[in-house]
Structures are given as C-alpha cells and as structure tokens.
Scaffold this active site. Structure first.
Site, PDB file in Angstrom:
ATOM      1  N   ASP A 168     -15.461 162.048   6.223  1.00  0.00           N
ATOM      2  CA  ASP A 168     -14.348 162.111   5.624  1.00  0.00           C
ATOM      3  C   ASP A 168     -14.068 162.519   4.168  1.00  0.00           C
ATOM      4  OD1 ASP A 168     -13.030 161.076   7.789  1.00  0.00           O
ATOM      5  OD2 ASP A 168     -13.769 159.131   7.342  1.00  0.00           O
TER       6      ASP A 168
ATOM      7  N   LYS B  13     -14.583 167.975   3.906  1.00  0.00           N
ATOM      8  CA  LYS B  13     -15.225 169.202   4.527  1.00  0.00           C
ATOM      9  C   LYS B  13     -14.217 170.230   5.250  1.00  0.00           C
ATOM     10  CE  LYS B  13     -17.662 166.539   7.555  1.00  0.00           C
ATOM     11  NZ  LYS B  13     -17.440 165.197   6.946  1.00  0.00           N
TER      12      LYS B  13
ATOM     13  N   GLY C   1     -12.429 164.080  12.368  1.00  0.00           N
ATOM     14  CA  GLY C   1     -11.099 164.363  12.269  1.00  0.00           C
ATOM     15  C   GLY C   1     -10.882 165.045  10.958  1.00  0.00           C
ATOM     16  N   HIS C   2     -10.551 166.350  11.240  1.00  0.00           N
ATOM     17  CA  HIS C   2     -10.143 167.085   9.641  1.00  0.00           C
ATOM     18  C   HIS C   2      -8.565 167.192   9.793  1.00  0.00           C
ATOM     19  CE1 HIS C   2     -14.304 168.124  10.658  1.00  0.00           C
ATOM     20  NE2 HIS C   2     -14.079 168.577  11.587  1.00  0.00           N
TER      21      HIS C   2
ATOM     22  N   GLN D 101     -19.310 164.161  10.215  1.00  0.00           N
ATOM     23  CA  GLN D 101     -19.490 162.858   9.523  1.00  0.00           C
ATOM     24  C   GLN D 101     -20.212 163.038   8.152  1.00  0.00           C
ATOM     25  OE1 GLN D 101     -20.400 162.912  13.231  1.00  0.00           O
ATOM     26  NE2 GLN D 101     -18.439 162.646  13.569  1.00  0.00           N
TER      27      GLN D 101
HETATM   28  P1  IMP Z   1     -19.134 157.108  16.735  1.00  0.00           P
HETATM   29  O1  IMP Z   1     -19.784 158.046  15.915  1.00  0.00           O
HETATM   30  O2  IMP Z   1     -17.917 156.847  17.137  1.00  0.00           O
HETATM   31  O3  IMP Z   1     -20.266 156.338  17.544  1.00  0.00           O
HETATM   32  O4  IMP Z   1     -19.034 155.833  15.473  1.00  0.00           O
HETATM   33  C1  IMP Z   1     -20.114 155.575  14.994  1.00  0.00           C
HETATM   34  C2  IMP Z   1     -19.764 155.332  13.398  1.00  0.00           C
HETATM   35  O5  IMP Z   1     -19.549 156.560  12.782  1.00  0.00           O
HETATM   36  C3  IMP Z   1     -18.723 154.277  12.972  1.00  0.00           C
HETATM   37  O6  IMP Z   1     -18.914 153.795  11.905  1.00  0.00           O
HETATM   38  C4  IMP Z   1     -17.524 155.457  13.006  1.00  0.00           C
HETATM   39  O7  IMP Z   1     -16.515 154.742  12.162  1.00  0.00           O
HETATM   40  C5  IMP Z   1     -18.274 156.623  12.073  1.00  0.00           C
HETATM   41  N1  IMP Z   1     -17.761 157.809  12.435  1.00  0.00           N
HETATM   42  C6  IMP Z   1     -17.809 158.614  13.480  1.00  0.00           C
HETATM   43  N2  IMP Z   1     -17.310 159.839  12.954  1.00  0.00           N
HETATM   44  C7  IMP Z   1     -16.874 159.763  11.973  1.00  0.00           C
HETATM   45  C8  IMP Z   1     -16.172 160.648  10.974  1.00  0.00           C
HETATM   46  O8  IMP Z   1     -15.647 161.816  11.237  1.00  0.00           O
HETATM   47  N3  IMP Z   1     -15.568 160.136   9.814  1.00  0.00           N
HETATM   48  C9  IMP Z   1     -15.986 158.991   9.388  1.00  0.00           C
HETATM   49  N4  IMP Z   1     -16.713 157.983  10.220  1.00  0.00           N
HETATM   50  C10 IMP Z   1     -17.015 158.423  11.446  1.00  0.00           C
HETATM   51 MG    MG Z   2     -12.541 162.781   9.066  1.00  0.00          MG
END
Ligand code: IMP
Ligand code: MG
Length: 420
Positions: free
Chosen positions: A18, A21, A45-46, A221
C-alpha cells in the site's frame, strides 16, 4: 524518468504494501509497451485516480488504464478466475479496452479454487484461538501457493480445457471441495471465457524485450511482507524482493535495468505482526483518516506509523534499489514535527539492537529511536520542493544511500515531480 528500451523496470514496495505502487506504475506505463504482475494475487489492491474518478484493480496490473500497453499476469501470480472475470468486466465498464490482444495470462500461473479460500479462512480461525492469526486477506493466497509447492494445485494451463480440469480434480479430489454443481458449471464457463487470454507470457515478454519494448514489472505488497525477508510468519506467501521478480515473469534478471523502491513518507501496516513504527491515539486516527488508510480490498483500517529508516536501509540493500519514489508526503502537510525511525534499541538490554531482527521475539523487543524533523505546509509549489521537505528527502537518501527519483504531490496521476 525515461524507461529504457529493451529492458525491464521494476516497481517494488519496500514497506508493508500500500505504498502507492499503483499510481507510480500508472504514471510510468505511459511510456511502456508491456506491464506485468509477477507475484501475489487479489490480495493486492491498487487505487488510481484519473480526473477525479477512482479506479481500483486487484489482479490486473495498473498499466491497464494505458491503452498503449499490453498487460500481463505472470507465472508467479495466483489467479482467482472469478475475480479476473469480474475485474475485466468492471474495468471495461469504466471505459477501458481489454482484449485478448492486450491481456496475457501465463499458462503457469496457479489457480485459486474455493477450497483454497475456505482453507485460508479455516486456518485463520484456528490461529485466532491461540493468538497467532496472521490477518490474511482471506483470498486463498497462502493455500494456493502451498498447493503449488505440493504440486497438486491446478495452473491456468490445467483449467484451459474442461476435460483436463475435471481429470485434475479426479486425481486430487479434495480440491473439488466447494466446487460442485452450479458453481462447477460457472467455473468451467469462466475458464472458457478467459481462454483467449491464456498465453505463454514469458515468451511474449522475452520477445517484446528483444524487439526493444519497455517492460514494467509491478511488484505486489511490500518487501516487509516477503515470505523469506519479511516479518515471518506475519507475511504473505510469495517472494516479493527484487531478485524474485524476474522469475515471476520468466525473464532473465539481467534484463532489469532499474529497481524503483516505493515508500510512503510515513508507514502503514494491515494485518497482524511486528510493526515497531506503530502510532496510536488521536494523532494516529487523524493520520489514518487523512491518508485514507483503509484497505482497498478488505476495508480494514490500517495501522499507521512513522517512516522506518532502519528497515528501509536493510531492504534497500536486499533489493538493490536504484531509485526511490516517495508517496503521500502531502498527507503530512501541516504537521509540525515529522518522525523518522533511525535506530532500533533492544527493550531487553536498553542498548542498540544487535543486528537486524531475525526472529519474531527480536521484532517484539524493538524499541524504535525516533528523530523529528520540521514539517511542511506544502510539499511543493510548482516544481519547487518545500525547504523542510527537501531536508526530509535528503535525510532519507543519505540514510539508505539511494537517490530519490519521484516525489508524489497528490493522488492524481498528474501530481508528481521526477527528479531523475
Ligand atoms: P495474504 O497475502 O492474504 O495471505 O495475507 C498475509 C499478510 O499480508 C496479511 O498481513 C495481509 O494484510 C498482508 N497483505 C497481503 N496483501 C497485501 C497488500 O496488497 N497490501 C497490504 N498488505 C497485504
Ligand atoms: Mg494495496
């Protein structure tokens, strides 16, 4: 910044995701011929603002809004076919052209099934009983990567033909859980709908590079959530660091000519896990509100904190950053003193921590040392950066030994200054 022909430029998050990017990729995509996602899935999520209109993508790369470029979903990505179908439909309805000539999904990307999503939620529920809950996005990301490691999960190639897919499920019947009857029919129809987009993206990307194309890789991420180098086990399930990104597409690493690290002028984290920078109280609430720090994807409020230069310096090395993009400094406008974490003390010894934290216990014992700098009313007037903000940027550059390349001055794609 001018993108190099016949080379790839990598855009990476170097906090907890977040960082913004999406906006940077959208801006750079104006020059690109191909933009690709290389890991993660719809956990990302962008948000991109174009002329006051908010556009959100989860699986499609942010380059989707630039019709000059082709877009790809690489072999390193995990794809929920329903999500991809819906996202194509939504972005099309917002007026952007998505055709099989433009969008390529690599045959080797792994497929998220209902089983994986259920497993994600089930495991999180179990963990919440003993307080080790990760706080995943619940999209089935971890179980899908696990299925790949087990060599049991289907890839895009396996769902390309209904016969193949049915045979696959016969061989691995537990994967069919939750995918029966009507839903299976819908799944097969969706796979059929997506079939024209299924390609050998790795070869397309290599061919485009040979033809002189400018390729953008959009990291997902942030490096603090990398499965190897992040705050394990509170991480996502894929490698996110620069060294892994070429493999997520299938191009040679030496084709990557620059690596842009993206940070916010402060930091956020969503989900559980160590976050030494975290602030609380009314100031944190205010910062969260100002920065709209709520998950694009899940709506969860993000924890907020100061920029952590200790972690950033470490990640700048691991990722070999060639330039820095600093986002959302405008959110801090009007705050008198801006904090920066410049050292980690160890709560157990009250002395400087011995080395970078390697265990969860070490992370839990980080006592951040915070330095404050004078704030700014405006990040910039025209292309002139505010004097105090300039000093802030210089401090970051010197601390991590990476020059800054881009300063974002607002949410719109037009609001930003290139320094390199
Ligand atoms: P997962 O990727 O859904 O397995 O989540 C694992 C961890 O990564 C959790 O803490 C999520 O909140 C974090 N996470 C996954 N994708 C994102 C992202 O795009 N932005 C911020 N945090 C993320
Ligand atoms: Mg995001």
């Amino acid at each position: 910044m001018k993108l190099k022909h016949g080379a790839a430029t990598l855009v990476l998050g170097v906090q907890y995701g977040d960082e913004g990017k999406g906006k940077l990729v959208d801006v750079l995509a104006e020059q690109a011929e191909l933009v690709c996602r290389v890991q993660g899935g719809n956990n990302a999520g962008h948000t991109i603002w174009v002329n006051g209109e908010k556009i959100v993508t989860q699986l499609l790369p942010s380059g989707i809004l630039r019709e000059n470029c082709e877009i790809g979903i690489g072999a390193g990505v995990v794809v929920d076919p329903f999500v991809l179908r819906d996202e194509i439909k939504k972005i099309k309805s917002q007026g952007y052209d998505i055709t099989p000539e433009r969008l390529h999904v690599d045959y080797r990307a792994s497929v998220i099934l209902p089983y994986h999503k259920n497993m994600d939620l089930k495991r999180e529920l179990e963990r919440s009983k003993n307080t080790t809950k990760i706080g995943t996005t619940g999209r089935g990301i971890g179980p899908t990567y696990a299925s790949r490691a087990y060599r049991e999960g289907p890839r895009i190639a396996e769902i390309a033909s209904p016969e193949n897919f049915k045979n696959w499920l016969k061989a691995n019947p537990y994967l069919a859980e939750g995918l029966e009857g009507k839903l299976l029919d819908e799944f097969l129809e969706t796979a059929e709908l997506l079939r024209p987009y299924m390609k050998d993206l790795a070869m397309i990307a290599n061919n485009r590079l040979s033809q002189g194309a400018r390729v953008l890789l959009e990291g997902a991420q942030g490096a603090m959530l990398d499965v190897s180098f992040g705050t394990y086990p509170y991480v996502t399930s894929s490698n996110l660091v620069a060294g892994s990104c070429a493999g997520g597409l299938g191009i040679p690493p030496w084709k990557i000519s620059s690596i842009l690290g993206v940070i916010k002028a402060y930091s956020t984290r969503v989900g559980n896990g160590p976050y030494p920078a975290e602030l609380s109280g009314p100031f944190a609430d205010e910062l969260r509100k100002r920065g709209h720090e709520f998950g694009t994807n899940t709506g969860r409020p993000r924890s907020v904190g100061w920029l952590d230069l200790v972690a950033l310096r470490y990640l700048a090395k691991i990722n070999g950053l060639t330039g820095l993009a600093i986002m959302k400094a405008d959110v801090l406008a009007g705050i008198e003193h801006i904090g920066l974490i410049t050292n980690y003390n160890d709560k157990r010894t009250n002395k400087e921590m011995n080395g970078y934290p390697m265990t969860q216990n070490a992370w839990d014992n980080v006592e951040p040392v915070i330095e404050f700098m004078d704030g700014w009313e405006n990040v910039a007037v025209g292309s002139n950066l505010n004097k105090n903000y300039k000093a802030f940027v210089k401090k970051i550059e010197e601390f991590i030994d990476v020059p800054s390349a881009y300063i974002s001055t607002g949410a719109e794609r037009s609001e930003g200054i290139w320094l390199a």
